[in-house]
Design a protein around this motif. Structure first.
Motif, PDB file in Angstrom:
ATOM      1  N   MET B  61       0.811  -1.221   0.000  1.00 35.13           N
ATOM      2  CA  MET B  61       0.000   0.000   0.000  1.00 35.13           C
ATOM      3  C   MET B  61       0.843   1.270   0.000  1.00 35.13           C
ATOM      4  SD  MET B  61      -2.947  -1.147  -0.434  1.00 35.13           S
ATOM      5  CE  MET B  61      -3.600   0.508  -0.562  1.00 35.13           C
ATOM      6  N   THR B  62       2.067   1.211   0.516  1.00 31.53           N
ATOM      7  CA  THR B  62       2.865   2.438   0.650  1.00 31.53           C
ATOM      8  C   THR B  62       4.070   2.469  -0.279  1.00 31.53           C
ATOM      9  OG1 THR B  62       4.270   1.471   2.341  1.00 31.53           O
ATOM     10  CG2 THR B  62       2.284   2.606   3.118  1.00 31.53           C
ATOM     11  N   GLY B  63       4.477   1.294  -0.783  1.00 33.79           N
ATOM     12  CA  GLY B  63       5.718   1.231  -1.556  1.00 33.79           C
ATOM     13  C   GLY B  63       6.966   1.342  -0.698  1.00 33.79           C
ATOM     14  N   LYS B  64       6.784   1.362   0.615  1.00 35.09           N
ATOM     15  CA  LYS B  64       7.928   1.530   1.530  1.00 35.09           C
ATOM     16  C   LYS B  64       8.069   0.295   2.417  1.00 35.09           C
ATOM     17  CE  LYS B  64       6.624   5.349   3.538  1.00 35.09           C
ATOM     18  NZ  LYS B  64       6.675   6.595   4.338  1.00 35.09           N
ATOM     19  N   PRO B  65       9.306   0.019   2.856  1.00 37.15           N
ATOM     20  CA  PRO B  65       9.470  -1.141   3.725  1.00 37.15           C
ATOM     21  C   PRO B  65       9.015  -0.859   5.151  1.00 37.15           C
ATOM     22  CG  PRO B  65      11.592  -0.053   3.400  1.00 37.15           C
ATOM     23  CD  PRO B  65      10.590   0.672   2.531  1.00 37.15           C
ATOM     24  N   ALA B  66       8.281  -1.806   5.739  1.00 37.47           N
ATOM     25  CA  ALA B  66       8.143  -1.862   7.193  1.00 37.47           C
ATOM     26  C   ALA B  66       9.253  -2.766   7.705  1.00 37.47           C
ATOM     27  CB  ALA B  66       6.782  -2.431   7.576  1.00 37.47           C
ATOM     28  N   ALA B  67       9.546  -2.649   8.986  1.00 36.34           N
ATOM     29  CA  ALA B  67      10.487  -3.573   9.622  1.00 36.34           C
ATOM     30  C   ALA B  67       9.694  -4.668  10.334  1.00 36.34           C
ATOM     31  CB  ALA B  67      11.356  -2.828  10.634  1.00 36.34           C
ATOM     32  N   THR B  68      10.306  -5.845  10.411  1.00 34.79           N
ATOM     33  CA  THR B  68       9.800  -6.862  11.327  1.00 34.79           C
ATOM     34  C   THR B  68      10.872  -7.070  12.391  1.00 34.79           C
ATOM     35  OG1 THR B  68      10.789  -8.756  10.210  1.00 34.79           O
ATOM     36  CG2 THR B  68       8.614  -8.042   9.425  1.00 34.79           C
ATOM     37  N   LEU B  69      10.460  -7.485  13.581  1.00 42.01           N
ATOM     38  CA  LEU B  69      11.417  -7.812  14.644  1.00 42.01           C
ATOM     39  C   LEU B  69      11.120  -9.241  15.074  1.00 42.01           C
ATOM     40  CD1 LEU B  69      13.629  -7.177  16.638  1.00 42.01           C
ATOM     41  CD2 LEU B  69      11.953  -6.069  18.112  1.00 42.01           C
ATOM     42  N   ASN B  85       5.405 -15.146   0.024  1.00 45.28           N
ATOM     43  CA  ASN B  85       4.368 -14.402  -0.708  1.00 45.28           C
ATOM     44  C   ASN B  85       4.823 -12.975  -1.014  1.00 45.28           C
ATOM     45  OD1 ASN B  85       2.371 -16.467  -0.794  1.00 45.28           O
ATOM     46  ND2 ASN B  85       1.787 -16.017   1.325  1.00 45.28           N
ATOM     47  N   ALA B  86       5.486 -12.343  -0.057  1.00 47.68           N
ATOM     48  CA  ALA B  86       5.953 -10.964  -0.245  1.00 47.68           C
ATOM     49  C   ALA B  86       7.023 -10.890  -1.321  1.00 47.68           C
ATOM     50  CB  ALA B  86       6.494 -10.414   1.079  1.00 47.68           C
ATOM     51  N   ARG B  87       7.898 -11.894  -1.346  1.00 47.71           N
ATOM     52  CA  ARG B  87       8.937 -11.923  -2.387  1.00 47.71           C
ATOM     53  C   ARG B  87       8.291 -11.991  -3.767  1.00 47.71           C
ATOM     54  NH1 ARG B  87      11.875 -16.102  -5.181  1.00 47.71           N
ATOM     55  NH2 ARG B  87      10.916 -17.757  -3.960  1.00 47.71           N
ATOM     56  N   LYS B  88       7.272 -12.815  -3.905  1.00 44.88           N
ATOM     57  CA  LYS B  88       6.602 -12.935  -5.205  1.00 44.88           C
ATOM     58  C   LYS B  88       5.838 -11.647  -5.537  1.00 44.88           C
ATOM     59  CE  LYS B  88       7.834 -17.256  -5.987  1.00 44.88           C
ATOM     60  NZ  LYS B  88       8.351 -17.851  -7.232  1.00 44.88           N
ATOM     61  N   ALA B  89       5.420 -10.927  -4.503  1.00 45.92           N
ATOM     62  CA  ALA B  89       4.739  -9.647  -4.727  1.00 45.92           C
ATOM     63  C   ALA B  89       5.725  -8.536  -5.062  1.00 45.92           C
ATOM     64  CB  ALA B  89       3.922  -9.268  -3.492  1.00 45.92           C
ATOM     65  N   GLY B  90       7.023  -8.773  -4.783  1.00 43.35           N
ATOM     66  CA  GLY B  90       8.014  -7.715  -4.963  1.00 43.35           C
ATOM     67  C   GLY B  90       7.922  -6.635  -3.897  1.00 43.35           C
ATOM     68  N   THR B  91       7.492  -7.001  -2.729  1.00 46.00           N
ATOM     69  CA  THR B  91       7.297  -6.019  -1.646  1.00 46.00           C
ATOM     70  C   THR B  91       8.599  -5.778  -0.887  1.00 46.00           C
ATOM     71  OG1 THR B  91       5.078  -6.934  -1.345  1.00 46.00           O
ATOM     72  CG2 THR B  91       5.927  -5.513   0.417  1.00 46.00           C
ATOM     73  N   PRO B  92       8.940  -4.502  -0.644  1.00 42.96           N
ATOM     74  CA  PRO B  92      10.117  -4.219   0.185  1.00 42.96           C
ATOM     75  C   PRO B  92       9.818  -4.479   1.662  1.00 42.96           C
ATOM     76  CG  PRO B  92       9.037  -2.158  -0.436  1.00 42.96           C
ATOM     77  CD  PRO B  92       8.296  -3.273  -1.139  1.00 42.96           C
ATOM     78  N   ILE B  93      10.692  -5.200   2.339  1.00 46.17           N
ATOM     79  CA  ILE B  93      10.557  -5.493   3.773  1.00 46.17           C
ATOM     80  C   ILE B  93      11.959  -5.576   4.369  1.00 46.17           C
ATOM     81  CG2 ILE B  93       9.878  -7.254   5.484  1.00 46.17           C
ATOM     82  CD1 ILE B  93       7.623  -8.105   3.631  1.00 46.17           C
ATOM     83  N   ILE B  94      12.113  -5.080   5.585  1.00 50.88           N
ATOM     84  CA  ILE B  94      13.373  -5.264   6.328  1.00 50.88           C
ATOM     85  C   ILE B  94      13.105  -6.157   7.529  1.00 50.88           C
ATOM     86  CG2 ILE B  94      15.189  -4.144   7.681  1.00 50.88           C
ATOM     87  CD1 ILE B  94      14.614  -1.570   6.179  1.00 50.88           C
ATOM     88  N   ASN B  95      13.692  -7.331   7.538  1.00 53.22           N
ATOM     89  CA  ASN B  95      13.610  -8.194   8.720  1.00 53.22           C
ATOM     90  C   ASN B  95      14.781  -7.920   9.652  1.00 53.22           C
ATOM     91  OD1 ASN B  95      11.366  -9.848   7.787  1.00 53.22           O
ATOM     92  ND2 ASN B  95      12.805 -10.644   6.264  1.00 53.22           N
ATOM     93  N   LEU B  96      14.473  -7.655  10.898  1.00 56.73           N
ATOM     94  CA  LEU B  96      15.507  -7.568  11.942  1.00 56.73           C
ATOM     95  C   LEU B  96      15.376  -8.839  12.779  1.00 56.73           C
ATOM     96  CD1 LEU B  96      14.924  -3.861  13.055  1.00 56.73           C
ATOM     97  CD2 LEU B  96      16.509  -4.717  11.307  1.00 56.73           C
ATOM     98  N   VAL B  97      16.397  -9.675  12.698  1.00 55.00           N
ATOM     99  CA  VAL B  97      16.335 -10.967  13.380  1.00 55.00           C
ATOM    100  C   VAL B  97      17.413 -10.996  14.449  1.00 55.00           C
ATOM    101  CG1 VAL B  97      16.393 -13.478  13.091  1.00 55.00           C
ATOM    102  CG2 VAL B  97      15.597 -12.023  11.214  1.00 55.00           C
ATOM    103  N   GLY B  98      17.012 -11.125  15.699  1.00 53.51           N
ATOM    104  CA  GLY B  98      17.981 -11.195  16.783  1.00 53.51           C
ATOM    105  C   GLY B  98      18.741 -12.505  16.762  1.00 53.51           C
ATOM    106  N   ASN B  99      19.950 -12.467  17.286  1.00 55.27           N
ATOM    107  CA  ASN B  99      20.755 -13.687  17.341  1.00 55.27           C
ATOM    108  C   ASN B  99      21.662 -13.622  18.571  1.00 55.27           C
ATOM    109  OD1 ASN B  99      21.721 -16.187  16.576  1.00 55.27           O
ATOM    110  ND2 ASN B  99      22.988 -15.419  14.885  1.00 55.27           N
TER     111      ASN B  99
END
Lengths: 517, 517
Positions: B61-69, B85-99
């Motif tokens: 909806m925005t063309g901008k990435p949201a972050a996930t935590l 599904n998002a990859r196939k949609a071409g959607t920008p997303i930033i995953n922040l994955v703790g380690n």
């Protein structure tokens, strides 16, 4: 006979009795094969994390692999969190993951993805290039691989990714089962070194995990303890422990690193049987990761992949401990308390009402806290959260109930964890499984409040608070359970809690108790 | 300032407005940073598939990435199906994955796993070796990478896997945002070749996807169609289409391969704008994978990573189509039908009551079937299931509502798909999102019944039938919804269905309708 039928018959002949399934279009020939081979029981789950967690519970109770049937990369992905837990438990599992045929891969259809890469995170055996000719034999290999102990694992996860063409193509027929692999026996020199440590007069702790923590292994360790005075201890989150009144008395390693270090203070010899050097669950800035006291020597009697029970037998003989009598947990006279649903009361109610030979599955703090008090209650089997990924308790309980229809299963779940894989309830209702689920409804990720405080943050701001709080809105677990076909009730007092537990133990089928705390 | 704070401020400054979070102990410093940087809104979900699906809806909806935590490997794993599904949609997303920190990895603590490997399935950008020194800059790179169109993608998923030590260590401070990448402009020779095909007098179909299917691109394609007589068509499952009365009239590619081939019969030139050669969703023994009629030439005006809108502009100029008037969907006089909840009535009710500028998210067969009839209803934005992994509709609706608080969102869900990620409802209740959810409660995985029949199996045995049937027990969706804080009701007739939809559109906050069908 097509490849799918040959595969399913091969697995059924080898001893795979259960398939936990969530199929899609690419698995239709496998569904047809399951329809034709009823001796492998097919159980549907509405989410793949339930399939894989149930396979874990089944495997922990039987020592044998169940199959899962999953729909391409996304279906497998949904099952990975509980496969992670199963990997840490050393549980044998065979994943059957449908895929497009090779000839279709180049078109990048919507469900195309790199499934091998996902499987690599948790699998010890992967095959993705089967043809109809090889599929049945590949199934036989996948089965054997699940029972082959390898470095870091006492059992393992096989993932057979099969193109629809391998399933629908003509097969040469059913493949013969391979022999069952055996664990390596430890060297006598190893046993001797441990025996000398135990005879040194210095403080010793024996840490028993995996094959070193079976009922038979604990019995041997109990004799060794009685003979030499060493302490014996299981890990913090054992995959399976048979305990309760009459079983070998054994300590359990604490959770927080400072508590582990305190428990091991003054210990000069740490003897590992089937497990690893104690390590902190999470890393902190102020405590070490390796939890071995200074000056303590670490001995490995048996690695996870070795025959720990045989090693303990050798050790018991060497120490002439065979006639020693292990200390045993004794049944306490537990009364049902009155009043509030505080933690102490809840745990006492659970212990006081515990049915004989219950299987307890838990992935919650309160569930873990119930373990010690239940050691003086009825004999029980305890299945813990091995890999730290919550949402495992309810699926594991489901699988344990499928494995052991004659035993009651008690799932002790936090509300946070239960929300991950609540679809388990539906499968419990459909299969009328004897599972009593307790939801500790404290409306928060309580461990995060504790851990946040451990950072030294005393003032929790509103955003952080909102991320630890799973109230607002409160989930009505009683209603949620009924919506999925599992009868339920809410306990607001200890007496109500006891009455509901007892009622659930007397009636067949699943029941859920929302424990307000 | 520690690394976590520097990272979150960097992302917030770059334009990341939303973080969809399900944190654990290894992410406590990131939670502290979110607490300190309120301009990035933090929203909790009870399951990670909701976080990633909502990020997809927000991004579409925005063309901008949201972050996930997300919490280590298992937390990421739970989010992968919707990241697919998002990859196939071409959607920008930033995953922040703790380690865990590097120094902790060797101890094989319970939550240790190979996170990079999981991330490789869906990420175009991965970093897992950040230090406190580099973390903020790594965040800036991750942001830029989500907006960089690369072969096969018009936007993409970045996964930043960060050790707790990078989060808690001292940082040199906030990093400057990079410039926003631009798409490649297509060559004039390419445009000329397509123009000549369109002027050939032979049957042409232009297939518009991704950047070729925005409202602006459809407008240009509509002019080209008006000028040259070519047909214009979107893909079967577009990530986003703005349609309804007044928008450019465009066909939609059918689902089953034989229907696609029938639709393209006699076509001599297939012109791809932002997408791929039509391919079968699944592979079959009797139909081809590549769905191009014999003798049809395929032209690529713009690849997915190229500037499709600019390519259509060039083409429109070359064809002198700028003054042509596109055919537009016209508003039909849709009346609310009486009687049964049959498919035809349900779809007509949805169209007749459709509110202005609604956003529709769907991952169900009935939802897709509603699309054509809604083209003659109120202007709308339609978000489809791009990667075939069901359980996407409800999270995407959640994210769309977070992105567009002034628009009503309508989630059209099958009961099978809704069961995967039902935790979305809780987040909708907490955030009081304007989402109307319709559950088509047919109590089965209906597509599998259809696909099984397509195999030529006419006699569905009891085991196969049990794997397609999600009745026994029937889920009570009305009750389930209320248990998670979302008011709900059941529609047994078309009139009731219309009344409930209209009521939900008039009241703020979420509402769920169980549509008995």
């Amino acid at each position: 006979m097509n490849g799918a039928r040959a595969l399913i018959e091969t697995l059924a002949n080898a001893g795979v009795e259960l398939c936990l399934a969530n199929p899609g279009t690419s698995e239709m020939h496998l569904v047809q094969a399951l329809d034709q081979v009823p001796k492998m029981r097919s159980v549907l789950a509405l989410f793949e994390g339930v399939c894989t967690g149930a396979a874990d519970g089944y495997g922990r109770m039987t020592g044998k692999p169940a199959a899962t049937l999953l729909h391409l990369g996304p279906g497998l992905a949904n099952g990975i969190a509980n496969l992670h837990n199963a990997r840490k438990a050393g549980t044998p599992i065979i994943n059957l993951v449908g895929n497009h045929p090779q000839f279709h891969m180049g078109y990048d259809a919507p469900l195309t993805s790199d499934i091998d890469t996902l499987a690599r995170n948790f699998s010890c055996w992967i095959k993705s290039c089967s043809t109809a000719d090889t599929l049945a034999q590949d199934g036989a290999e996948a089965y054997t691989a699940t029972l082959r102990a390898t470095p870091g694992s006492q059992g393992q996860i096989s993932t057979l990714i099969l193109g629809a063409d391998a399933a629908w193509g003509d097969s040469p027929g059913v493949a013969k089962a391979n022999g069952i692999p055996r664990r390596a026996v430890v060297d006598a020199a190893n046993v001797e070194a441990v025996a000398q440590a135990l005879e040194s007069g210095e403080k010793c702790v024996v840490v028993l995990e995996h094959d070193g923590a079976t009922a038979a292994s604990l019995e041997l360790a109990g004799r060794i303890s009685a003979k030499t005075g060493c302490r014996i201890m299981t890990g913090t989150f054992p995959a399976r422990i048979d305990g309760g009144a009459g079983s070998t008395a054994v300590e359990r390693m604490p959770y927080f690193p400072e508590h582990i270090l305190a428990s091991l203070e003054g210990v000069r010899h740490l003897i590992l049987v089937g497990g690893q050097i104690p390590a902190s669950f999470f890393a902190y800035q102020t405590t070490p990761s390796r939890l071995v006291p200074e000056g303590c020597e670490v001995h490995t009697l048996a690695r996870i992949e070795e025959d720990a029970n045989n090693a303990l037998q050798q050790l018991s003989e060497r120490l002439a401990a065979d006639q020693a009598t292990p200390a045993r947990f004794e049944r306490a006279d537990l009364s049902i308390p009155n009043g509030d649903m505080n933690t102490r009361n809840m745990l006492q109610v659970i212990a006081a009402t515990l049915p004989e030979n219950v299987i307890v599955a838990t992935d919650s703090g309160a569930g873990n806290a119930a373990h010690p008090v239940c050691q003086t209650a009825a004999p029980n089997t305890w299945l813990s959260l091995t890999g730290g990924s919550i949402g495992q308790g309810s699926p594991v309980a489901t699988g344990a109930a499928l494995a052991c229809p004659d035993r009651r299963v008690l799932a002790l779940l936090g509300d946070g964890g239960a929300a991950y894989t609540i679809q388990s309830l539906w499968t419990q209702a459909r299969e009328q499984l004897n599972v009593t689920t307790v939801i500790f409804a404290n409306r928060k990720y309580n461990i995060l409040n504790i851990e946040y405080g451990r950072l030294g943050v005393t003032d929790v701001g509103p955003i952080a608070a909102s991320l630890f709080d799973i109230g607002n809105p409160d989930i009505d677990w009683e209603m949620l359970s009924k919506s999925m076909g599992v009868p339920s009730a809410t306990a607001n007092t200890a007496e109500e809690f006891a009455r509901l537990l007892q009622r659930s133990y007397q009636e067949p089928g699943p029941f859920l108790i929302q424990a307000m705390c």
